[in-house]
Scaffold this motif. Sequence first.
Motif, short mmCIF file in Angstrom:
data_model
loop_
_atom_site.label_atom_id
_atom_site.label_comp_id
_atom_site.label_asym_id
_atom_site.label_seq_id
_atom_site.Cartn_x
_atom_site.Cartn_y
_atom_site.Cartn_z
N GLN A 1 1.29 -1.20 -0.98
CA GLN A 1 1.32 0.02 -0.32
C GLN A 1 2.22 1.07 -0.96
O GLN A 1 2.28 2.25 -0.72
CB GLN A 1 1.82 -0.05 1.26
CG GLN A 1 0.75 -0.91 1.98
CD GLN A 1 -0.21 -0.09 2.65
OE1 GLN A 1 -0.41 1.19 2.18
NE2 GLN A 1 -1.06 -0.66 3.41
N ILE A 2 3.04 0.63 -2.00
CA ILE A 2 3.93 1.51 -2.59
C ILE A 2 3.22 2.53 -3.63
O ILE A 2 2.65 1.77 -4.54
CB ILE A 2 5.10 0.50 -3.08
CG1 ILE A 2 5.78 0.07 -2.19
CG2 ILE A 2 5.94 1.60 -4.17
CD1 ILE A 2 6.94 -1.29 -2.89
N ARG A 3 3.38 3.70 -3.54
CA ARG A 3 2.63 4.67 -4.40
C ARG A 3 3.43 4.52 -5.89
O ARG A 3 4.66 4.64 -5.73
CB ARG A 3 2.74 5.97 -3.93
CG ARG A 3 2.11 6.83 -4.68
CD ARG A 3 1.96 8.29 -4.13
NE ARG A 3 2.84 8.64 -3.16
CZ ARG A 3 2.67 9.54 -2.43
NH1 ARG A 3 1.36 10.24 -2.20
NH2 ARG A 3 3.56 9.67 -1.18
N PRO A 4 2.76 4.28 -6.87
CA PRO A 4 3.62 4.07 -8.03
C PRO A 4 3.84 5.13 -8.96
O PRO A 4 3.16 6.15 -8.99
CB PRO A 4 2.74 3.27 -8.89
CG PRO A 4 1.03 3.68 -8.65
CD PRO A 4 1.22 3.90 -6.97
N CYS A 5 5.05 5.20 -9.52
CA CYS A 5 5.59 6.21 -10.42
C CYS A 5 4.58 6.01 -11.76
O CYS A 5 4.59 4.77 -12.14
CB CYS A 5 6.88 6.18 -10.99
SG CYS A 5 7.74 7.24 -12.22
N ALA B 1 -4.80 4.32 -9.64
CA ALA B 1 -6.01 4.14 -9.04
C ALA B 1 -6.16 2.95 -7.94
O ALA B 1 -6.88 3.13 -7.09
CB ALA B 1 -6.89 3.80 -10.32
N HIS B 2 -5.55 2.12 -8.25
CA HIS B 2 -5.53 0.77 -7.24
C HIS B 2 -4.97 1.21 -5.95
O HIS B 2 -5.52 0.98 -4.64
CB HIS B 2 -4.85 -0.31 -8.01
CG HIS B 2 -4.77 -1.61 -6.98
ND1 HIS B 2 -6.12 -2.40 -6.55
CD2 HIS B 2 -3.87 -2.16 -6.29
CE1 HIS B 2 -5.63 -3.36 -5.80
NE2 HIS B 2 -4.67 -3.01 -5.74
N TRP B 3 -3.87 1.99 -5.98
CA TRP B 3 -3.13 2.46 -4.75
C TRP B 3 -3.98 3.32 -4.07
O TRP B 3 -4.17 3.19 -2.69
CB TRP B 3 -2.02 3.18 -5.10
CG TRP B 3 -1.29 3.74 -3.94
CD1 TRP B 3 -0.38 2.79 -3.19
CD2 TRP B 3 -1.05 5.03 -3.44
NE1 TRP B 3 0.21 3.71 -2.33
CE2 TRP B 3 -0.37 5.02 -2.29
CE3 TRP B 3 -1.59 6.22 -3.85
CZ2 TRP B 3 -0.29 6.13 -1.67
CZ3 TRP B 3 -1.45 7.38 -3.06
CH2 TRP B 3 -0.60 7.19 -1.86
N TYR B 4 -4.88 4.04 -4.41
CA TYR B 4 -5.97 4.80 -3.99
C TYR B 4 -6.93 3.92 -3.15
O TYR B 4 -7.30 4.25 -2.08
CB TYR B 4 -6.25 6.05 -4.90
CG TYR B 4 -5.33 7.21 -4.85
CD1 TYR B 4 -5.16 8.00 -3.77
CD2 TYR B 4 -5.20 7.88 -5.96
CE1 TYR B 4 -4.53 9.20 -3.87
CE2 TYR B 4 -4.13 8.83 -6.06
CZ TYR B 4 -4.04 9.65 -5.12
OH TYR B 4 -3.15 10.75 -5.05
N GLU B 5 -7.25 3.00 -3.84
CA GLU B 5 -8.16 2.08 -3.49
C GLU B 5 -7.64 1.63 -2.14
O GLU B 5 -8.30 1.45 -1.20
CB GLU B 5 -8.54 1.03 -4.33
CG GLU B 5 -9.64 1.47 -5.50
CD GLU B 5 -9.46 0.27 -6.73
OE1 GLU B 5 -9.04 -0.61 -6.37
OE2 GLU B 5 -10.32 0.77 -7.81
N VAL B 6 -6.47 1.10 -2.01
CA VAL B 6 -6.04 0.34 -0.97
C VAL B 6 -5.78 1.47 0.26
O VAL B 6 -5.99 0.93 1.15
CB VAL B 6 -4.59 -0.24 -1.27
CG1 VAL B 6 -3.90 -0.62 -0.12
CG2 VAL B 6 -4.84 -1.41 -2.29
N GLN B 7 -5.43 2.57 -0.21
CA GLN B 7 -5.18 3.59 0.84
C GLN B 7 -6.35 3.80 1.62
O GLN B 7 -6.45 3.88 2.80
CB GLN B 7 -4.51 4.87 0.33
CG GLN B 7 -2.90 4.60 0.03
CD GLN B 7 -2.01 4.24 0.85
OE1 GLN B 7 -1.97 5.05 1.76
NE2 GLN B 7 -1.36 3.14 0.64
N LEU B 8 -7.53 4.07 0.75
CA LEU B 8 -8.84 4.74 1.47
C LEU B 8 -9.29 3.39 2.15
O LEU B 8 -9.78 3.34 3.46
CB LEU B 8 -9.72 4.98 0.44
CG LEU B 8 -9.35 6.31 -0.16
CD1 LEU B 8 -10.46 6.97 -1.08
CD2 LEU B 8 -8.86 7.19 0.55
#
Length: 664
Positions: free
Chosen positions: A359-363, A457-464
């Motif tokens: 869930q952590i948005r990456p820098c 990109a993976h973070w967005y997948e998890v968020q959606l």
Amino acid sequence: MKYKNLFTPVKIGSVTLKNRFALAPMGPLGLADAEGGFNQRGIDYYTERAKGGTGLIITGVTFSDCEVETQSMPNCPNSTYNPVHFIRTSKEMTERVHAYGSKIFLMMSAGFGRVTIPTNLGEFPPVAPSAIPHRWLDKICRPLTKEEIHSIVKSFGDGAYHAKRGGFDGVEIHAVHEGYLLDQFAISMFNQRTDEYGGSLENRLRFAREVVEEIKSRCGQDFPVVLRFSLKSMIKDWREGALPGEIFEEKGRDIEEGLETAKLLVQYGYDALDTDVGTYDAWWWNHPPMYQKKGLFRPYCKMVKEAVDVPVLCAGRMDNPEMASEAVEAGECDIVSLGRPLLADPDYVNKLRAGKWEQIRPCISCQEGCMGRVQEFSMINCAVNPQAARERVTAYEPILKSRRVMVVGGGAAGCEAARVLAVRGHKPELFEKGDRLGGNLIPGGAPDFKEDDLALAHWYEVQLQNLKVPVHFHTCVDRDMVMAGNYDAVIIAAGSRPKVFSLGDDERVYPAAQVLTGEKDCGDTTVVIGGGLVGCETALWLAEQGKNVTIVEALDRLMAVNGPLCHANKDMLERLIPYHGVKTITSARVTGYRGGILHASCGGEDREIACDSVILAVGYEEEDSLYRQLEFDVPELYLLGDARKVSNIMYAIWDAFEVANHIG
């Protein structure tokens, strides 16, 4: 609990921190008011990181001197400019930070000296220990007088006293680090004085010693004073820094003197050392781009940790929790400092503690939203988090009625728009022509040094997924499909397409994206046409694989039109290109490619380059055709990302957030 050692208490002097995480100090540009206090943005910004679980909040640089190196106001907070106002605004902030069990230290600076960023300098002449060249300007700095040094030292005592009254738990001194003013006194290359502030190491550290002694005398021995400290300078020469792995003669502070310096500074009374390496002459060390490996300061922090008996803080791309846990376990450091990762996600620590790593948005270490904007616009922000340092003005807008919104395109802009809409309670539906989300993040993230693009990109997948946003892959949206959907609003974020042109033997001419994704093999020898950011990063990546690479650029230098790139990123990439054997031809126009020979006109002469392939990195064109078909038929229609204007990840995300947060 995983990473439990990162959530154990640790002490700095008399102050106990609840965990091993600190917000690393970053320039608080835009977070001060005209009277030298913290404005509402600053108060909200630091409070949000405390709310997110960070054990120690270290503010960005503030000043106490009002006479020698005067600042344009509002620039950064100043603890002596208007003491009553500073104490009042500080108290409001520190009380809120303390409510979350966090501690907060004020970073106090002796000044910038020869490294003052020109856009933040105003009209004031730069100062230094001696008459030495300025880092950026074609000027010689004015040497400080002893009376001015004494004045600055006294201001530290006054400022720290006001900080203590304002509720700060301690201070961090800026800095025998990165070539700032105190560091210029400490390094013999910069300090050519013959009085008691020059010569021997003890004399060169006298300024730093007097600072800690003054603060302790005013605030008490139990008031913690930390020092930002660079063990090694990485200077090859004036304005010339060393690259990782490069063999060179150190002109600044070497490790041997650095360790002796660390011991003396602790002996003088500093309660902890916030450690890294580098200077502004090699500032891709202190502000590490993605081209630096993660955890790059760990070995240097370990050396310092073994030399002193006070806590050591370690920053520098430490966002991987496995690495952070290993560093603490191995005795390399006591506290892990996160700077840019806490810009990207202020809830990093709480999410990690709860086991929600994904869930952590990456820098992504682009430094465009932070250092780039500090340089160009005197404000700190974040490319991937539009709310950073704007928490109140970009709070999620409430909605009166949930609306159905069609989002066309699964790149950064489309994903951010869908995410924000869903967070607010709308019902977005996303359509992507390919088989995965991310758009240009996917080819852009192919080089190993760009791994965090793929993580985003993976973070967005998890968020959606978590927000239950319907995502339709392999779907090419046309006008009829939009009109039949009867949506309340439509967002077109269809991205861009690479610019291509014919050179003759086009079967061996590839857009950069096709090579980056592995769709095309460029062979052992290739020419990259275009010396912008994409072209340079592609060339570097191929050269690291052992390919023979040449860049051909029409303009007179590389990366001439990219921006605002942080100088640390741009300067390092410019030096990595020749360091890895990439040949460069500038002011050249490509005329054709036939029979394995690329022809280019350079200064009126024809150049022939034998190569297995040609890679085009000459920019992108907006993909806005669907928008043009719909613009007079859909009542609420938005165009976002590269489809609106080819730019960068930051503006794709920022524009998407702005629009998606205000769809009623």
